[in-house]
Design an enzyme around this catalytic site. Sequence first.
Site, PDB file in Angstrom:
ATOM      1  N   ASP A 252     -21.761  -9.250   7.304  1.00 26.17           N
ATOM      2  CA  ASP A 252     -21.775  -9.397   8.792  1.00 26.17           C
ATOM      3  C   ASP A 252     -20.549  -8.986   9.695  1.00 26.17           C
ATOM      4  OD1 ASP A 252     -21.141 -11.948   7.991  1.00 26.17           O
ATOM      5  OD2 ASP A 252     -22.729 -12.866   8.928  1.00 26.17           O
TER       6      ASP A 252
ATOM      7  N   ASP B 146     -37.318 -11.538   0.039  1.00 22.13           N
ATOM      8  CA  ASP B 146     -36.429 -11.314  -1.421  1.00 22.13           C
ATOM      9  C   ASP B 146     -36.912 -12.544  -2.302  1.00 22.13           C
ATOM     10  OD1 ASP B 146     -35.220  -8.900  -1.278  1.00 22.13           O
ATOM     11  OD2 ASP B 146     -33.297  -9.766  -1.222  1.00 22.13           O
TER      12      ASP B 146
END
Length: 515
Positions: A271, A118
């Site tokens: 997460d 990214d």
Amino acid sequence: MEFTGQIGLIWEQTKVPLVVPVLKVMVILCLAMSAMLFIERVYMGIVIVFVKLFRRKPEKMYKWELMKDDVELGNLGYPMVLVQIPMYNEKEVYQLSIGAACGLSWPADRVIIQVLDDSTDPAIKTLVQVECQRWASKGINIKYEIRDNRNGYKAGALKEGMKHSYVKQCDYVAIFDADFQPEPHFLTRTIPFLVNNPQLGLVQARWKFVNSDECLMTRMQEMSLDYHFIVEQEVGSSTHAFFGFNGTAGVWRISAINEAGGWKDRTTVEDMDLAVRASLKGWKFVYVGDLKVKNELPSTFNAYRNQQHRWSCGPANLFKKMAMEIIRNKKVSLWKKFYVIYSFFFVRKIVAHIVTFVFYCVVLPATVLVPEVEVPKWGAVYIPSIITLLNAVGTPRSLHLVLFWIIFENVMSLHRTKATFIGLLEAGRVNEWVVTEKLGDGLKTKLGGKTPRKPRFRIGDRVHILELGVGAYLFFCGCYDLAFGKNRYFIFLFLQSIAFFIAGVGYVGTMVSTS
């Protein structure tokens, strides 16, 4: 003098009817939170002793058999594994993570390395792409993937990565952040758990810090994170087969990710979000504490502050979003719901941050100015001392630094408390994602192995008003206690104020030149 006298008069008139009752209530609330944290720490300590005494290793709790070559099937006997490496402008560390992933011991035709880049810096993008091409020329099945936006940050990148057609042939996905370097045997240790135990959705390894000796701040971080892995993760795995995924150094069963609803970017802890949702679907997790993956601790103060904001704000925000969903869930037991809501979220992610700052940096010093309010010794001394010792056992080599750790944790509790309230109230920076700066090996090689300590010269980067304000308050309380008080808190108050002042002018961690 007249103005000072007026302030004194106002203080005396408002102290008894207003300040004293409020402070008494605050003391009671803080003592209650301290007791909750104390009981939680003692409980986890008892569980860990039990685990160590009875040697409840993951290999004994679950079926585990080493993957062996099949004469008839050949490499087809090995499941297909996807290895994801999300990165963003990781100039200092990209070679380390890609090289380590490409060096994993697994049949070359049964693993796909997926680099999710990214990066917004074109030069870094080119470097990463060239590195991927270099490994591809060696016969490694490596894919370099980019996207035209950064929507969802890391969660968005992982989600996009799972959409590629070649992922459909994979059964499991290992995830490593850009500064993580798994050992070659990582997959051979973790995958057998998932192959032989269909109820397992996640295998988590422990982090090993390559730069823990870089400065005093990294030593303090090591103490906190060692406790998290050695105690918190082990307890969750052994008692409820649940713990928060650490976002890296773990292997997921892809069907578990899909059943849980995939990656979501609604908080800064994608997460933990995935782990909670997967657990509510009935999936179990296992933590393998003797499997360590090398990585880097943030060594600049700003990088650490940004990381701690994300790690404190995200869980509080997730708790707000998921509390009722957890309560209404039908698939998990009442005991597990209680563990997730009370122990995992409320005590560890909310109470622990708030009580550390509010009690030890606001309320306790205030009792010096208001002698009518007393804090019992068990709350002011005994409980925090026991909690500190229980935390320190995770890193025996740093026991002599425990005083520095207490003072440093109190400083950081200012940011954690602020971030916790931002998460609960969904205010301001609730979804702000600042990638943790990594210095990598490149920083050390520039100066022949020595870490540069040339300070930043931009005042805005160095001066932190909140820390200076709290430091001034603690210093004033310390002076008042020394002159008029009977509590003898002034030694603690002076030491703590000095720590806040040092943090306030940015002299914490590694100093990196901006040039």
